[in-house]
Design a protein around this motif. Structure first.
Motif, PDB file in Angstrom:
ATOM      1  N   ALA A 265      -1.176   0.706   3.569  1.00 18.91           N
ATOM      2  CA  ALA A 265      -2.118  -0.410   3.655  1.00 18.91           C
ATOM      3  C   ALA A 265      -3.017  -0.461   2.420  1.00 18.91           C
ATOM      4  O   ALA A 265      -3.225  -1.535   1.827  1.00 18.91           O
ATOM      5  N   GLY A 266      -3.546   0.685   1.999  1.00 15.00           N
ATOM      6  CA  GLY A 266      -4.421   0.713   0.830  1.00 15.00           C
ATOM      7  C   GLY A 266      -3.710   0.304  -0.439  1.00 15.00           C
ATOM      8  O   GLY A 266      -4.220  -0.506  -1.229  1.00 15.00           O
ATOM      9  N   VAL A 267      -2.516   0.838  -0.656  1.00 16.56           N
ATOM     10  CA  VAL A 267      -1.756   0.504  -1.862  1.00 16.56           C
ATOM     11  C   VAL A 267      -1.349  -0.968  -1.858  1.00 16.56           C
ATOM     12  O   VAL A 267      -1.409  -1.650  -2.892  1.00 16.56           O
ATOM     13  N   ALA A 268      -0.940  -1.501  -0.681  1.00 17.19           N
ATOM     14  CA  ALA A 268      -0.530  -2.898  -0.599  1.00 17.19           C
ATOM     15  C   ALA A 268      -1.700  -3.834  -0.897  1.00 17.19           C
ATOM     16  O   ALA A 268      -1.548  -4.823  -1.635  1.00 17.19           O
TER      17      ALA A 268
ATOM     18  N   VAL B  83       0.436  -2.921  10.536  1.00 17.50           N
ATOM     19  CA  VAL B  83      -0.427  -3.554  11.545  1.00 17.50           C
ATOM     20  C   VAL B  83      -0.325  -2.886  12.914  1.00 17.50           C
ATOM     21  O   VAL B  83      -1.362  -2.575  13.535  1.00 17.50           O
ATOM     22  N   PRO B  84       0.876  -2.608  13.453  1.00 20.78           N
ATOM     23  CA  PRO B  84       0.906  -1.929  14.763  1.00 20.78           C
ATOM     24  C   PRO B  84       0.273  -0.546  14.745  1.00 20.78           C
ATOM     25  O   PRO B  84      -0.326  -0.120  15.729  1.00 20.78           O
TER      26      PRO B  84
ATOM     27  N   LEU C 281       6.415  -4.641   5.757  1.00 18.54           N
ATOM     28  CA  LEU C 281       5.049  -4.153   5.546  1.00 18.54           C
ATOM     29  C   LEU C 281       4.207  -4.364   6.794  1.00 18.54           C
ATOM     30  O   LEU C 281       3.453  -3.467   7.215  1.00 18.54           O
ATOM     31  N   TYR C 282       4.314  -5.533   7.387  1.00 24.23           N
ATOM     32  CA  TYR C 282       3.577  -5.821   8.625  1.00 24.23           C
ATOM     33  C   TYR C 282       3.992  -4.843   9.732  1.00 24.23           C
ATOM     34  O   TYR C 282       3.143  -4.309  10.455  1.00 24.23           O
ATOM     35  N   ARG C 283       5.299  -4.595   9.839  1.00 26.32           N
ATOM     36  CA  ARG C 283       5.798  -3.724  10.908  1.00 26.32           C
ATOM     37  C   ARG C 283       5.311  -2.276  10.736  1.00 26.32           C
ATOM     38  O   ARG C 283       5.037  -1.586  11.721  1.00 26.32           O
ATOM     39  N   LEU C 284       5.168  -1.833   9.499  1.00 29.85           N
ATOM     40  CA  LEU C 284       4.748  -0.455   9.249  1.00 29.85           C
ATOM     41  C   LEU C 284       3.247  -0.267   9.398  1.00 29.85           C
ATOM     42  O   LEU C 284       2.787   0.813   9.786  1.00 29.85           O
TER      43      LEU C 284
END
Length: 586
Positions: free
Chosen positions: A555-558, A366-367, A361-364
């Motif tokens: 991001a919104g769904v997470a 935040v960058p 999730l971070y990889r998809l």
């Protein structure tokens, strides 16, 4: 020992158990006509579901000619009940697995929290391509996507209701199932389903109402800069709203009211009357619920015919499920050291899976978006959380006493229950164009107005669960309260509120999830060229879905899932444990 009793005597009897031949013949004819009409409608509609895609591709618009409304309404009703059937199967499998295995529950219950928090636009954006690939060259791909979207608005609250009914079963009935050595299959149909029938039925009604609320989004699918329009009453309203044609929106509202009233008369009212026999009580109800449709069905003898036809299948299923064991059968003993090792391995695997998911999730996200955008998404989530909290607080204060009165008073129930069912089933977003005009005319800030729009679609989860909880209060407890001549305030404190507390918790959990979902269509409303957008997570996800911004959608769904799971774990689950520990009818 308490038991399930049928408060209704044989319908159509003259007091001595006799029924006139003319009444039975007339009922049989009416039922035969109804069955033929049902199969005729299915035969008329089903070919259109798999029609090939024309040279112009999947249309993005539908006609707003009012003459098309009867056909559009039939298409929408068919999608709704196909989704409801799949939701019921999912509910039985998922709820039973979560209730019977503590280890499975540690995954399935939090996963259900996450699933109910994911908006239908999130499911659509992730699955529309899959459905189109599975059914190439056919409208069935878009139909499957639409039905799946409706399924995601129905299944979660039904699964929650069934799960909580299973873990709250009266202990003496569990002991009876063990003493009778019922197979697991027999226990499911003779105890699990009957004991959960009343709350499950009310949640089915609410699920259909939730499906209607998201009908426009599921029939006018706008994802990744593409729009797919299916013939239906929801897409009709979306098209009429874009054309700023209030007259045709009015025709759609009238058609929707007629559909809701027919479904209530032909389906929900007979089912609520029939479900009275599953109430746990030691005495008959003095004012049993009645239904003309249920009386006609019983007089026609179709239930006896179905029982005879289904008996061989039931016997076959009973034989093949006996190897699964019996209720309370001997289980394999596991040593404490081996159990500890197994639990440690299980928790390690679960922690590794969660860690891998967070890293991905971070990889998809935040960058692609940057830390500042992620913080902004959390801030939008807090704004939507404040709206959801205010909505639940006000809805509970208003609807818990009203729902309890409806559920406990048969006379009041006969008058108000159909009205509540109609209001809950009516898709509130059909009146969003009128609300948009009202907000513009009265200069109402959409940041506050969106709370009202969310409430129109989600307050009914609380209403229906409280009605179900109140209607399931045993009559002997009510009689005892009257015999003790308790004042009204004491009756509410010692009987009514404790009895409906568990139902309110279930309704609150599902209402909260529904409110988060409803924010998608409530924080962005439009009428023609006018569009009002509230600051919040719902509007953020809606905009990201329309433009195909994958990282923003994720991001919104997470963040929405994180908020829902955190609130459930911190607030709702302790309340549900309290309800099960202190207020269960044992």
């Amino acid at each position: 020992m308490t038991s399930f009793t049928d408060p209704m005597r044989k319908p159509g009897s003259d007091g001595h158990g006799r029924t006139s031949k003319s009444a039975r013949l007339a009922s049989t004819i009416v039922v035969a006509i109804g069955v033929l009409a049902l199969f005729g409608a299915l035969g008329y509609l089903l070919p259109a579901l798999g029609a090939p895609i024309g040279p112009a591709g999947i249309p993005s618009h539908v006609s707003t000619d009012p003459a098309n409304l009867p056909y559009y309404a039939l298409r929408s009703v068919l999608r709704m009940f196909i989704a409801l059937l799949f939701s019921l199967v999912f509910t039985f499998i998922y709820g039973l697995a979560a209730a019977r295995s503590k280890r499975a529950a540690t995954i399935l219950v939090p996963l259900l929290d996450i699933l109910q928090s994911v908006p239908i636009l999130g499911f659509l954006s992730a699955t529309i391509s899959i459905w189109l690939v599975l059914f190439p060259g056919s409208v069935l791909g878009v139909e499957a996507a639409s039905i799946f979207a409706i399924f995601t608005s129905q299944a979660w609250n039904m699964a929650f209701s069934f799960y909580h009914s299973l873990i709250s079963e009266p202990k003496e009935l569990e002991e009876a199932a063990r003493s009778l050595r019922l197979t697991r299959w027999q226990r499911f149909w003779k105890l699990d389903v009957p004991s959960s029938m009343i709350p499950l039925l009310w949640n089915c009604m609410m699920s259909v109402g939730g499906g209607w609320f998201f009908l426009t989004a599921s029939e006018m699918i706008s994802v990744n800069n593409r729009t797919f329009a299916l013939p239906g009453i929801g897409s009709y309203v979306a098209e009429a709203s874009a054309e700023q044609n209030l007259g045709r929106i009015g025709w759609a509202i009238l058609a929707m009211v007629a559909v809701v009233l027919l479904i209530d008369f032909l389906l929900w009212k007979p089912l609520t009357a029939w479900a009275e026999k599953f109430r746990i009580t030691q005495s008959e109800s003095s004012q049993p619920k009645r239904s003309a449709v249920l009386t006609i069905l019983r007089l026609s003898g179709i239930n006896d015919l179905l029982a005879r036809l289904g008996r061989p299948a039931a016997a076959f299923l009973d034989r093949i499920t006996r190897p699964l064991g019996v209720t309370g059968g001997r289980t394999r003993t596991v040593s404490p050291s081996r159990r500890a090792w197994s639990n440690g391995l299980y928790m390690t695997a679960l922690a590794a899976l969660c860690t891998w998911g967070l890293v991905e999730l971070y990889r998809l996200v935040v960058p692609a978006l940057g830390p500042g955008e992620v913080v902004h998404v959390f801030w939008l989530g807090l704004l939507t959380l404040l709206r959801v909290t205010l909505l639940l607080a006000v809805s509970s204060m208003v609807w818990v006493p009203v729902g309890a009165l409806i559920g406990m008073n048969p006379k009041l129930s006969r008058v108000l229950q159909p009205l509540v069912q109609v209001l809950a089933s009516f898709p509130a977003n059909f009146i969003f164009p009128f609300a948009t005009m009202l907000f513009l005319a009265w200069h109402i800030d959409i940041n506050w107005g969106s709370i009202l729009l969310m409430a129109l679609g989600t307050q009914w989860y609380i209403v229906f669960n409280v009605i179900a909880g109140a209607s399931a209060i045993p009559d002997d407890l009510r009689e005892m309260s009257r015999s003790l001549r308790q004042p009204a305030w004491q009756r509410w404190r010692t009987l009514i509120l404790p009895a409906v507390f568990s139902s309110w918790c279930t309704g609150g959990v599902t209402a909260a999830g529904g409110a988060w979902n409803a924010s998608i269509v409530s924080e962005v409303v439009s009428y023609g060229r006018h569009a009002l957008t509230a600051q919040g997570l719902g509007s953020y996800i809606a905009e990201a879905t329309a433009t195909g911004a994958t990282a923003r959608i994720i991001a919104g769904v997470a963040v929405m899932s994180l908020f829902v799971v955190a609130v459930n774990r911190i607030f709702w689950y302790p309340l549900q444990n309290l309800a099960q520990r202190r207020f269960a009818i044992a």
